[in-house]
Design a protein around this motif. Structure first.
Motif, mmCIF file in Angstrom:
data_model
loop_
_atom_site.group_PDB
_atom_site.id
_atom_site.type_symbol
_atom_site.label_atom_id
_atom_site.label_comp_id
_atom_site.label_asym_id
_atom_site.label_seq_id
_atom_site.Cartn_x
_atom_site.Cartn_y
_atom_site.Cartn_z
ATOM 1 N N MET A 469 0.841 -1.193 0.000
ATOM 2 C CA MET A 469 0.000 0.000 0.000
ATOM 3 C C MET A 469 0.882 1.252 0.000
ATOM 4 O O MET A 469 1.787 1.408 0.822
ATOM 5 C CB MET A 469 -0.891 0.010 1.247
ATOM 6 N N ASP A 470 0.650 2.122 -0.964
ATOM 7 C CA ASP A 470 1.350 3.401 -1.018
ATOM 8 C C ASP A 470 0.691 4.365 -0.050
ATOM 9 O O ASP A 470 -0.180 5.160 -0.409
ATOM 10 C CB ASP A 470 1.323 3.964 -2.445
ATOM 11 N N SER A 471 1.101 4.253 1.199
ATOM 12 C CA SER A 471 0.521 5.097 2.243
ATOM 13 C C SER A 471 1.626 5.539 3.190
ATOM 14 O O SER A 471 2.764 5.086 3.101
ATOM 15 C CB SER A 471 -0.553 4.318 3.014
ATOM 16 N N ALA A 472 1.280 6.457 4.087
ATOM 17 C CA ALA A 472 2.265 6.962 5.041
ATOM 18 C C ALA A 472 2.835 5.812 5.853
ATOM 19 O O ALA A 472 2.103 4.915 6.293
ATOM 20 C CB ALA A 472 1.625 8.002 5.949
ATOM 21 N N VAL A 473 4.150 5.855 6.051
ATOM 22 C CA VAL A 473 4.846 4.764 6.720
ATOM 23 C C VAL A 473 5.549 5.295 7.952
ATOM 24 O O VAL A 473 6.180 6.355 7.932
ATOM 25 C CB VAL A 473 5.870 4.100 5.770
ATOM 26 N N GLU A 474 5.431 4.558 9.032
ATOM 27 C CA GLU A 474 6.177 4.862 10.250
ATOM 28 C C GLU A 474 6.906 3.602 10.674
ATOM 29 O O GLU A 474 6.273 2.574 10.938
ATOM 30 C CB GLU A 474 5.246 5.343 11.364
ATOM 31 N N ILE A 475 8.213 3.693 10.735
ATOM 32 C CA ILE A 475 9.009 2.529 11.119
ATOM 33 C C ILE A 475 9.686 2.836 12.448
ATOM 34 O O ILE A 475 10.485 3.764 12.561
ATOM 35 C CB ILE A 475 10.068 2.214 10.042
ATOM 36 N N ARG A 481 12.043 6.421 18.981
ATOM 37 C CA ARG A 481 12.359 7.063 17.698
ATOM 38 C C ARG A 481 11.587 6.387 16.560
ATOM 39 O O ARG A 481 11.406 5.177 16.559
ATOM 40 C CB ARG A 481 13.855 6.986 17.419
ATOM 41 N N VAL A 482 11.160 7.208 15.611
ATOM 42 C CA VAL A 482 10.372 6.713 14.486
ATOM 43 C C VAL A 482 10.929 7.309 13.192
ATOM 44 O O VAL A 482 11.264 8.496 13.121
ATOM 45 C CB VAL A 482 8.883 7.100 14.640
ATOM 46 N N TRP A 483 11.007 6.477 12.175
ATOM 47 C CA TRP A 483 11.449 6.942 10.843
ATOM 48 C C TRP A 483 10.227 7.073 9.955
ATOM 49 O O TRP A 483 9.439 6.128 9.816
ATOM 50 C CB TRP A 483 12.443 5.945 10.258
ATOM 51 N N ARG A 484 10.034 8.252 9.355
ATOM 52 C CA ARG A 484 8.875 8.510 8.509
ATOM 53 C C ARG A 484 9.337 8.942 7.115
ATOM 54 O O ARG A 484 9.349 10.131 6.796
ATOM 55 C CB ARG A 484 7.987 9.599 9.116
ATOM 56 N N PRO A 485 9.705 8.037 6.281
ATOM 57 C CA PRO A 485 10.128 8.403 4.926
ATOM 58 C C PRO A 485 8.949 8.877 4.101
ATOM 59 O O PRO A 485 7.848 8.344 4.205
ATOM 60 C CB PRO A 485 10.694 7.100 4.370
ATOM 61 N N LYS A 535 32.056 2.349 3.509
ATOM 62 C CA LYS A 535 31.352 1.799 4.665
ATOM 63 C C LYS A 535 29.863 2.089 4.547
ATOM 64 O O LYS A 535 29.450 3.215 4.270
ATOM 65 C CB LYS A 535 31.899 2.426 5.952
ATOM 66 N N LEU A 536 29.049 1.075 4.749
ATOM 67 C CA LEU A 536 27.598 1.214 4.674
ATOM 68 C C LEU A 536 27.008 1.113 6.074
ATOM 69 O O LEU A 536 27.223 0.130 6.775
ATOM 70 C CB LEU A 536 27.001 0.129 3.777
ATOM 71 N N GLU A 537 26.269 2.155 6.463
ATOM 72 C CA GLU A 537 25.622 2.135 7.765
ATOM 73 C C GLU A 537 24.344 1.302 7.682
ATOM 74 O O GLU A 537 23.445 1.606 6.878
ATOM 75 C CB GLU A 537 25.287 3.552 8.220
ATOM 76 N N GLU A 538 24.266 0.285 8.498
ATOM 77 C CA GLU A 538 23.141 -0.649 8.426
ATOM 78 C C GLU A 538 21.963 -0.112 9.238
ATOM 79 O O GLU A 538 21.625 -0.599 10.310
ATOM 80 C CB GLU A 538 23.590 -2.033 8.906
ATOM 81 N N VAL A 539 21.347 0.920 8.678
ATOM 82 C CA VAL A 539 20.178 1.558 9.284
ATOM 83 C C VAL A 539 19.065 1.565 8.240
ATOM 84 O O VAL A 539 19.318 1.443 7.040
ATOM 85 C CB VAL A 539 20.501 3.003 9.735
ATOM 86 N N PRO A 540 17.808 1.709 8.660
ATOM 87 C CA PRO A 540 16.704 1.676 7.684
ATOM 88 C C PRO A 540 16.839 2.677 6.546
ATOM 89 O O PRO A 540 16.494 2.385 5.402
ATOM 90 C CB PRO A 540 15.473 1.968 8.557
ATOM 91 N N SER A 541 17.353 3.882 6.837
ATOM 92 C CA SER A 541 17.457 4.891 5.784
ATOM 93 C C SER A 541 18.489 4.531 4.721
ATOM 94 O O SER A 541 18.558 5.194 3.679
ATOM 95 C CB SER A 541 17.807 6.259 6.394
ATOM 96 N N LEU A 542 19.251 3.481 4.948
ATOM 97 C CA LEU A 542 20.175 3.005 3.913
ATOM 98 C C LEU A 542 19.417 2.693 2.628
ATOM 99 O O LEU A 542 19.951 2.828 1.526
ATOM 100 C CB LEU A 542 20.908 1.751 4.413
ATOM 101 N N ALA A 543 18.156 2.296 2.767
ATOM 102 C CA ALA A 543 17.325 1.975 1.598
ATOM 103 C C ALA A 543 17.235 3.138 0.632
ATOM 104 O O ALA A 543 17.083 2.951 -0.578
ATOM 105 C CB ALA A 543 15.920 1.576 2.060
ATOM 106 N N LEU A 544 17.314 4.374 1.147
ATOM 107 C CA LEU A 544 17.174 5.569 0.318
ATOM 108 C C LEU A 544 18.526 6.163 -0.052
ATOM 109 O O LEU A 544 18.617 7.301 -0.529
ATOM 110 C CB LEU A 544 16.311 6.609 1.036
ATOM 111 N N GLY A 545 19.605 5.395 0.173
ATOM 112 C CA GLY A 545 20.924 5.823 -0.282
ATOM 113 C C GLY A 545 21.564 6.897 0.557
ATOM 114 O O GLY A 545 22.075 7.889 0.036
ATOM 115 N N THR A 546 21.580 6.735 1.883
ATOM 116 C CA THR A 546 22.153 7.760 2.757
ATOM 117 C C THR A 546 23.615 7.518 3.093
ATOM 118 O O THR A 546 24.261 8.398 3.668
ATOM 119 C CB THR A 546 21.361 7.828 4.075
ATOM 120 N N ALA A 755 14.057 12.185 11.917
ATOM 121 C CA ALA A 755 12.695 11.715 12.073
ATOM 122 C C ALA A 755 11.956 11.708 10.748
ATOM 123 O O ALA A 755 11.084 10.888 10.518
ATOM 124 C CB ALA A 755 11.956 12.595 13.071
ATOM 125 N N GLU A 756 12.299 12.636 9.868
ATOM 126 C CA GLU A 756 11.677 12.639 8.553
ATOM 127 C C GLU A 756 12.766 12.857 7.528
ATOM 128 O O GLU A 756 13.566 13.758 7.649
ATOM 129 C CB GLU A 756 10.630 13.759 8.456
#
Length: 761
Positions: A469-475, A481-485, A535-546, A755-756
């Motif tokens: 589902m293409d909807s707001a995501v909170e991880i 702490r919450v990640w809201r891409p 070095k790749l930081e193994e955090v959720p935002s890695l998915a977006l190329g941080t 956070a965002e």
């Protein structure tokens, strides 16, 4: 001079009589010891000289220095890419140098040049006398000076006793070897081609171009005297910065030419009144069509040459590379054209009306970081006064703006099957920015990193047709702490396939896939495919190329995807030959390494066609008319700081990056800052021209090795991706799509992320 010699003779006679009386007064044992000591001194010097001979350059080294043949870097299609020279110089034969230069040199530096064999004992003795009288003069011949110019490290530079004595002895030994190896004319030719003249100009030809904008054979007597006059002290007699000193020294050289019969006396007075008339233009070293590529190879080639007994700068080695000169030329043109376009955008975005001015906090920060500010503070000026003075300096602010707002780019093309690097552009202009944005620069890759997330999912059994589902995501990240891409606009709140999520570069979809797969697995996939140095930081935002990576790593990783999960180490050199064409070493490509599930790689590669056909990179077809079988991905980082695009074809993978050296500077435009507008045009033009010129086969097609209609068995070591995906839509529609306690949440959570975060394609 005769009076001086008579005076010296008289003084010597008096000194001799005094020493004779002192010697007669001494007891016999003391006289005997003193006599032996006097006799032993020259013997000791002679013995020490003999010991030093093996530690001076050999005859073969001296001969190589004259015949200096720089190594040549050749393209795969036989074109010269670069030459590795000792310095920025162009060797010219003695008959191509103005006689005025030779006459000035001999008259000033060594008027008995043709009468000695490397050492002028009369001049040496004279220099000692003058030095003792408080008028230091050099006693080195042209040959001795040449020895220092050719072998500064072997001879040494110390002026402190006893190291200075060793230096002079080595210099004398080397001068004798040079005289034994060269004719007098060869010595003059070699000397004039190796002497430095400031401003990265070595040799008389580059000096003539630098100071008088002409070739060495066109130098008149005044210009020749000016350049030869500099040899006493290039900085002190620099005609650009110290014209009065340079003119006085030039006139001294003219006087010496008259004294030695190289110039008529009646010309002297008129010539000495003439101004310098310097026509200065700094000479830039010609690096060829692939300068960053050549610089990256230099260290490796020096190490190879040293270990195999060769000299990279003198032995005429021929290095065969993988670069295709035709593709390199196309890449250079594409980067140049797009760089100009983006520079116009940047100049407008950072004009005086749009934020570049003394009141800008960023500008004030940049001023504080400047060398001019640090120098002012180091000299005792108060920090705030130094800052204000520079902010009020319009010329300084314009210079700072030009440096900081200069758009940069990197471009790399590689054969995914052989690993051959086909084109390498490290910046828009090597002379302005030698920093390499292909291998040295690490930047956030943005959405070009997303294929690794989807690849990890496909390896676990997910299908491109699975939906989220293409909807707001909170991880949840733990600890409250919450990640809201988010994406550029609001979510559609509708189901979307993974294929469309990747093609449209949806952060909300990618984040959900990352949440299930886990950052550790995504990082593992990226490393396996080719991101192996950063070095790749193994955090959720890695998915977006941080996590910052290099363009070379990303192109290598995409090459592995195109090659169905087989990694091939990038190849730059195929073989090295000697000057006669004999092959000294062949560099065979490494065997492909199976690093990723081939079926999953095929699925990922085919899915990435969507970005070209109906996603963020449709301009490849609509604007550039490329109908070849291609797949790829755009990438844009936070605030449009970095723009990326990487394209895959069966025979070439092409990647481009655009941005600024300082990450705080951006294009400040959602329109131009996206990878689809900043980086994609470089790749688009390259592929268009490469296919049109038939250097790249536009009819080549990817070959599927597996029937993707039958999904591979999921990885038993991990939860089944498809079950999880389908389970999302069997749950209560009002329930959050990513509940905090859902199974599969990775436990390995790295430090906090914003956070965002908006990092997308």
């Amino acid at each position: 001079m005769r009076t001086l010699l008579l005076s010296l003779q008289a003084r010597a006679a008096g000194l001799f009589r005094w020493l004779a009386g002192l010697f007669a007064w001494m007891p016999r044992p003391l006289r005997r010891a003193l006599l032996w000591g006097v006799l032993a001194l020259p013997a000791a010097v002679l013995a020490y000289t003999l010991v030093l001979i093996p530690f001076t350059p050999s005859i073969s080294d001296i001969r190589k220095a004259k015949s200096e043949l720089p190594a040549q870097l050749m393209s795969v299609d036989g074109k010269l890419l670069a030459e590795y020279r000792w310095a920025n110089r162009e060797w010219v034969e003695l008959n191509e140098i103005s006689p005025n230069v030779v006459n000035a040199l001999i008259a000033t530096e060594d008027h008995r040049f043709y009468d000695h064999f490397g050492l002028d004992w009369r001049r040496t003795a004279s220099s000692v006398v003058h030095t003792l009288r408080g008028d230091p003069q050099g006693g080195s011949t042209i040959t001795q000076q040449l020895a220092r110019n050719l072998f500064p490290d072997e001879i040494g530079r110390s002026r402190v006793f006893p190291q200075a004595l060793t230096r002079k002895l080595k210099e004398a030994i080397t001068a004798l070897k040079i005289e034994a190896s060269y004719t007098k004319d060869e010595i003059l030719e070699t000397y004039l081609n190796t002497v430095p003249f400031l401003y990265n100009a070595y040799g008389i030809e580059m000096a003539a171009r630098t100071y008088f904008d002409k070739s060495a054979d066109k130098l008149n007597v005044l210009e020749s005297a000016t350049l030869i006059g500099m040899l006493k002290g290039t900085a002190y007699y620099n005609p650009v910065l110290n014209p009065e000193r340079a003119q006085a020294r030039r006139n001294t050289v003219l006087s010496q030419m008259v004294k030695r019969g190289k110039l008529e006396a009646k010309q002297l007075e008129a010539l000495q009144k003439r101004p310098l008339r310097v026509n200065f233009e700094r000479q830039t070293e010609v690096m060829g069509p692939a300068p960053h590529f050549a610089m990256q190879l230099r260290k490796q080639l020096i190490e190879w040459a040293d270990s195999h007994g060769y000299n990279l700068y003198a032995d005429g080695l021929v290095i065969r590379t993988t670069i295709d000169s035709r593709l390199q030329a196309i890449a250079n043109q594409a980067v140049l054209r797009q760089g100009r376009q983006l520079q116009g955008v940047a100049d407008t975005a950072w004009s005086q009306r749009n934020g570049w001015g003394p009141k800008s906090e960023l500008v004030q920060t940049l001023v504080r970081e400047s060398a001019e500010y640090r120098n002012a503070v180091d000299k005792g000026q108060a920090p705030e006064e130094a800052l204000q003075a520079l902010l009020d300096d319009t010329a300084f602010l314009q210079k700072l703006r030009a440096e900081k707002i200069r758009v940069q780019a990197g471009f790399l093309a590689q054969d995914p099957v052989t690993g051959h690097v086909l084109a390498w552009v490290g910046s828009r202009d090597f002379a302005q920015d030698p920093f390499d944005h292909v291998q040295a620069a690490r930047r956030q890759p943005g959405s070009t990193f997303k294929p690794f997330v989807y690849g990890a999912a496909f390896a676990q059994g997910a299908s491109p047709d699975d939906t989220l589902m293409d909807s707001a995501v909170e991880i949840p990240l733990g600890g409250g702490r919450v990640w809201r891409p988010t994406d550029g606009g609001p979510p559609s709140d509708e189901p979307m396939t993974l294929a469309d999520g990747l093609a449209r570069s949806k952060n909300t979809i990618t984040a959900q896939v990352m949440h299930q797969v886990g950052p550790a697995r995504v990082a593992e996939v990226a490393r396996a495919l080719g991101v192996r140095q950063s070095k790749l930081e193994e955090v959720p935002s890695l998915a977006l190329g941080t996590s910052p990576v290099t363009l070379k790593e990303m192109v290598s990783a995409y090459s592995s995807i195109a090659n169905l999960g087989r990694y091939v180490e990038p190849v730059l050199i195929t073989r090295i030959e000697d000057r006669h064409g004999k092959v000294l070493e062949t560099f065979a490509p490494t065997a492909p390494e199976a690093v990723f599930d081939a079926r999953a790689a095929q699925t990922l590669r085919n899915t990435m066609r969507g970005a070209i056909d109906h996603g963020t990179a449709t301009a490849i077809r609509s604007r550039y008319g490329i109908q070849a079988d291609v797949a790829g991905k755009t990438g844009t980082t936070q605030d449009n700081t970095d723009g990326w695009f990487i394209l895959m074809n069966p025979r070439v993978v092409v990647g481009a990056w655009a941005g600024f050296n300082d990450g705080r500077i951006t294009l400040r435009s959602d329109h131009w800052g996206q990878g689809a507008r900043s980086a994609l045009p470089m790749v688009g033009e390259f592929m268009q021209q490469a296919i049109r010129s038939k250097v790249i086969d536009g009819n080549a097609r990817f070959v599927d090795e597996f029937d993707t209609r039958t999904a591979p068995p999921p990885d038993s070591s991990l939860d089944t991706m498809r079950d999880w995906l389908r389970g999302l839509f069997r749950s209560d529609p009002n329930q959050p799509s990513m509940p905090g306690g859902s199974p599969g949440v990775p436990g390995n959570v790295a430090p906090p992320v914003p956070a965002e975060e908006r990092v997308g394609g």
